[in-house]
Design an enzyme around this catalytic site. Structure first.
Site, short mmCIF file in Angstrom:
data_model
loop_
_atom_site.label_atom_id
_atom_site.label_comp_id
_atom_site.label_asym_id
_atom_site.label_seq_id
_atom_site.Cartn_x
_atom_site.Cartn_y
_atom_site.Cartn_z
N CYS A 121 35.08 -33.28 29.70
CA CYS A 121 36.26 -32.43 29.93
C CYS A 121 36.73 -32.61 31.38
O CYS A 121 35.92 -32.61 32.30
CB CYS A 121 35.93 -30.96 29.65
SG CYS A 121 35.46 -30.65 27.94
N CYS A 168 35.86 -29.97 34.30
CA CYS A 168 34.51 -29.41 34.34
C CYS A 168 33.56 -30.19 35.26
O CYS A 168 33.51 -31.42 35.21
CB CYS A 168 33.94 -29.38 32.92
SG CYS A 168 32.31 -28.65 32.83
N1 SAH Z 1 30.01 -27.24 26.50
C1 SAH Z 1 30.26 -25.89 26.14
C2 SAH Z 1 29.62 -24.84 27.03
C3 SAH Z 1 29.61 -25.03 28.51
S1 SAH Z 1 31.02 -24.72 29.47
C4 SAH Z 1 31.74 -25.65 26.02
O1 SAH Z 1 32.52 -26.56 26.29
O2 SAH Z 1 32.15 -24.58 25.60
C5 SAH Z 1 31.37 -23.01 29.38
C6 SAH Z 1 32.86 -22.72 29.54
O3 SAH Z 1 33.34 -22.97 30.87
C7 SAH Z 1 33.70 -23.60 28.63
O4 SAH Z 1 34.71 -22.84 28.05
C8 SAH Z 1 34.28 -24.60 29.61
O5 SAH Z 1 35.41 -25.21 29.11
C9 SAH Z 1 34.52 -23.71 30.80
N2 SAH Z 1 34.74 -24.46 32.04
C10 SAH Z 1 34.30 -25.66 32.40
N3 SAH Z 1 34.74 -26.01 33.61
C11 SAH Z 1 35.48 -24.98 34.06
C12 SAH Z 1 36.21 -24.73 35.25
N4 SAH Z 1 36.27 -25.63 36.23
N5 SAH Z 1 36.84 -23.55 35.35
C13 SAH Z 1 36.79 -22.63 34.37
N6 SAH Z 1 36.13 -22.81 33.23
C14 SAH Z 1 35.48 -23.97 33.06
#
Ligand code: SAH
Length: 342
Positions: free
Chosen positions: A116, A119
């Protein structure tokens, strides 16, 4: 030889192992209970004969994690932990304090393969899956450090839980077991970026856990740009799987939606999201994106967040803005591990 991590075993697997040592079955249940009494030493297993304790000491380990660093927020008591695994890898867990009790955000993998774009956890890819014991030890290690019981678990740390399906479901069983951690399924949330076949599989297990789905975009092409998984399982397939999950379990799904300034937060995006979710048993969690170095993304300003929320609510969609916690210790996902360069 690598030692056996006892908390990786299910109750039945532990029984098999103990019987294989020539011991009676009931010893397995005693040992299983001790593991979740949060003991750190085999000699604390006072009802277990010394000879068996000695054997276990030689072959097994109880704890799999060491606290490398701990940061405590001065704003709200949020605690962020950098934990060291037996093989030298690092993971992180975040403890949050709410009025109703403590909630812990646990990691499911070392790194993440999902890619993603916003992330921090996926920078550097996935190193390996965590074992069930390594996931549960995050809770036990933090509880022991805190001296209090944790009542809620969210699988929103580093990693994609449904990309580590067997270990994660084994973990949930030990968390839930009355002789294990004894935490109710309704107090567990699993967050996924949308691995569709695994959502069906999870639904068929009919667990009562909350499924959180990281949606972040209601437009298919736009979602593919920020979440590569969408090229494999598109929004239509994802929503169908979510509908199946809600029907099978009777549980309301949570959709996570990060607000990225100028990317996901426009009025058209809000309308599209409202249209996508219309009539569905769900709740939307809006999260102003945490700026991660190198991504070029920044959070929507408070006016933009408010407007997005109002649009959803006006269309009858249940939505709230996630409260930011531990901002002074950058407690958000993956930031600690990433900043350490591991
Ligand atoms: N892989 C799983 C769980 C881990 S991330 C998932 O994708 O749901 C947990 C949450 O944080 C997810 O909704 C993800 O998209 C979000 N997330 C990741 N990076 C982020 C960021 N920089 N700011 C806010 N939310 C973020």
């Amino acid at each position: 030889m690598e030692k056996i991590k006892l908390k990786d075993f299910s109750k039945q697997e532990l029984e098999k192992y103990i019987v294989s040592l020539g011991e009676p079955k009931f010893r397995a249940k005693q040992i299983y209970k001790w593991l979740y009494e949060k003991i750190s030493d085999f000699d604390q297993m006072t009802n277990i004969p010394k000879a068996l304790r000695g054997r276990l000491k030689e072959e097994c380990v109880i704890n799999t994690l060491i606290i490398e660093k701990r940061f405590v927020s001065r704003l709200d008591g949020t605690r962020r932990y950098l934990l060291k695994l037996g093989d030298g890898n690092y993971i992180e867990s975040v403890l949050m304090k709410y009025i109703h009790g403590y909630s812990i955000c646990v990691s499911s993998q070392v790194g993440c393969a999902m890619g993603c774009k916003f992330c921090a956890s996926t920078i550097g890819g996935k190193r390996r899956d965590l074992t069930p014991g390594e996931i549960i030890d995050q809770i036990i290690t933090v509880e022991r450090d805190l001296g209090e019981r944790i009542s809620n678990i969210v699988m929103m740390g580093v990693g994609e839980p449904l990309d580590n399906f067997e270990n994660v479901t084994a973990f949930i069983k030990n968390v839930n077991d009355p002789d294990g951690m004894n935490i109710g399924q309704r107090h567990i949330t699993l967050s996924t970026c949308g691995i569709v076949p695994r959502i069906y599989e999870l639904a068929d297990m009919r667990l009562q856990i909350t499924l959180a789905v990281s949606l972040h975009e209601a437009d298919n092409e736009a979602r593919s740009r920020i979440m590569p998984i969408n090229r494999k399982y598109n929004i239509k397939e994802l929503m169908k799987a979510c509908g199946y999950y809600a029907k099978k379990t009777g549980r309301r799904i949570t959709f996570e939606y990060t607000l990225i300034k100028g990317v996901t937060d426009g009025p058209a995006a809000a309308e599209k999201l409202a249209a996508l979710l219309r009539g569905m048993l769900c709740h939307v969690n809006l999260i102003p994106v945490n700026a991660v170095e190198g991504t070029g993304f920044s959070p929507s300003d408070s006016g933009g967040v408010e407007e997005f929320l109002n649009r959803l609510n006006a269309r009858g969609i249940s939505a709230t803005v996630r409260r930011e916690m531990g901002s002074d210790i950058s407690a958000a996902c993956g930031q600690l591990r990433a900043s350490r360069g591991t």
